[in-house]
Design an enzyme around this catalytic site. Structure first.
Site, mmCIF file in Angstrom:
data_model
loop_
_atom_site.group_PDB
_atom_site.id
_atom_site.type_symbol
_atom_site.label_atom_id
_atom_site.label_comp_id
_atom_site.label_asym_id
_atom_site.label_seq_id
_atom_site.Cartn_x
_atom_site.Cartn_y
_atom_site.Cartn_z
ATOM 1 N N HIS A 190 0.849 -1.191 0.000
ATOM 2 C CA HIS A 190 0.000 0.000 0.000
ATOM 3 C C HIS A 190 0.889 1.247 0.000
ATOM 4 C CE1 HIS A 190 -3.966 -1.888 1.735
ATOM 5 N NE2 HIS A 190 -3.513 -2.522 0.668
ATOM 6 N N GLU A 248 0.888 3.872 1.824
ATOM 7 C CA GLU A 248 1.364 4.306 3.141
ATOM 8 C C GLU A 248 2.532 3.445 3.626
ATOM 9 O OE1 GLU A 248 -1.723 3.440 2.193
ATOM 10 O OE2 GLU A 248 -3.207 4.155 3.633
ATOM 11 N N CYS A 255 -2.176 -0.411 7.550
ATOM 12 C CA CYS A 255 -1.401 0.837 7.439
ATOM 13 C C CYS A 255 -1.501 1.667 8.716
ATOM 14 C CB CYS A 255 -1.868 1.629 6.225
ATOM 15 S SG CYS A 255 -1.506 0.774 4.671
#
Lengths: 147, 147
Positions: free
Chosen positions: A55, A57, A88
């Site tokens: 992801h 992040e 995250c």
């Protein structure tokens, strides 16, 4: 004149999301700012890297720590175009993130669905900035996907 | 004779935790098994990589997806010596992990503290196998650290 506003940084995160869009990834982008300087830029790369952990992040947190040579990010601000998921948010907890700014909410997978904060107690949070732009990009992506 | 029991795989995870211990990392180890074969081995490397996301489970999930050439792990079993944190549980959710086996519980940072499961609904869970060995190793580490 203050050039480096929250809106400026969120727009930089949105640029990352647009790169993801162009690369057929779910369009989420992030930047991490430390002392008014962007030290990490990342976009979702779960498809390209065949890795559910990639992801925006997560990649940004790893890159920021690398840039600083330090594991913890208490003086850093994360700008991300979509509300972080539980994974995250968990990573931001471990990083002791200073500030989290997210654009669009994620009613299905956002960390705030848990009903209680799983962020680090010292992490300040704001949301909603450029939420519409971020949501429009995501909607366009999923519309394209369904075709 | 079935050689590849849960105890065998958990012991392999424990070997990874011992490597972490030797390298002055919090001793947590993990292996991922697919069709009775270990396809990923990892240990916590947050210090070495200066990266709070480098938990054993995260590294193992990334490595397993890489080994399979597939993002999702519904036929895989993760063996880990300590109860996963929220970040790692979130990663296992995204991976659609088939089975999670953890040894020691983590009353402070384990995902089950949230009071409701954040795992994927299809993930089967078991815990407690070799919990004492795992806990002893962690206790020894923190005792060494305090000296």
């Amino acid at each position: 004149m203050e050039l480096y506003t929250d809106a400026y940084f969120m727009n930089e995160a949105l640029k990352q999301a647009k790169i993801a869009f162009e690369e057929d990834e779910i369009p989420v982008g992030a930047v991490i700012v430390c002392r008014n300087k962007i030290i990490a830029r990342a976009y979702n790369q779960t498809e390209k890297l065949t890795d559910v952990t990639a992801h925006a992040e997560m990649l940004a947190i790893t890159a920021a720590a690398n840039a600083l040579g330090a594991k913890y990010l208490p003086e850093c601000k994360l700008y991300v175009t979509l509300e972080p998921c539980i994974m995250c948010a968990g990573a931001s907890f471990w990083s002791q993130l200073g500030e989290l700014h997210y654009a669009a909410s994620d009613p299905k997978r956002g960390y705030s669905n848990l009903g209680r904060s799983i962020l680090h107690p010292k992490t300040k949070v704001s949301s909603g900035l450029m939420a519409q732009e971020s949501k429009d990009l995501l909607d366009e992506f999923f519309k394209k996907l369904r075709k």
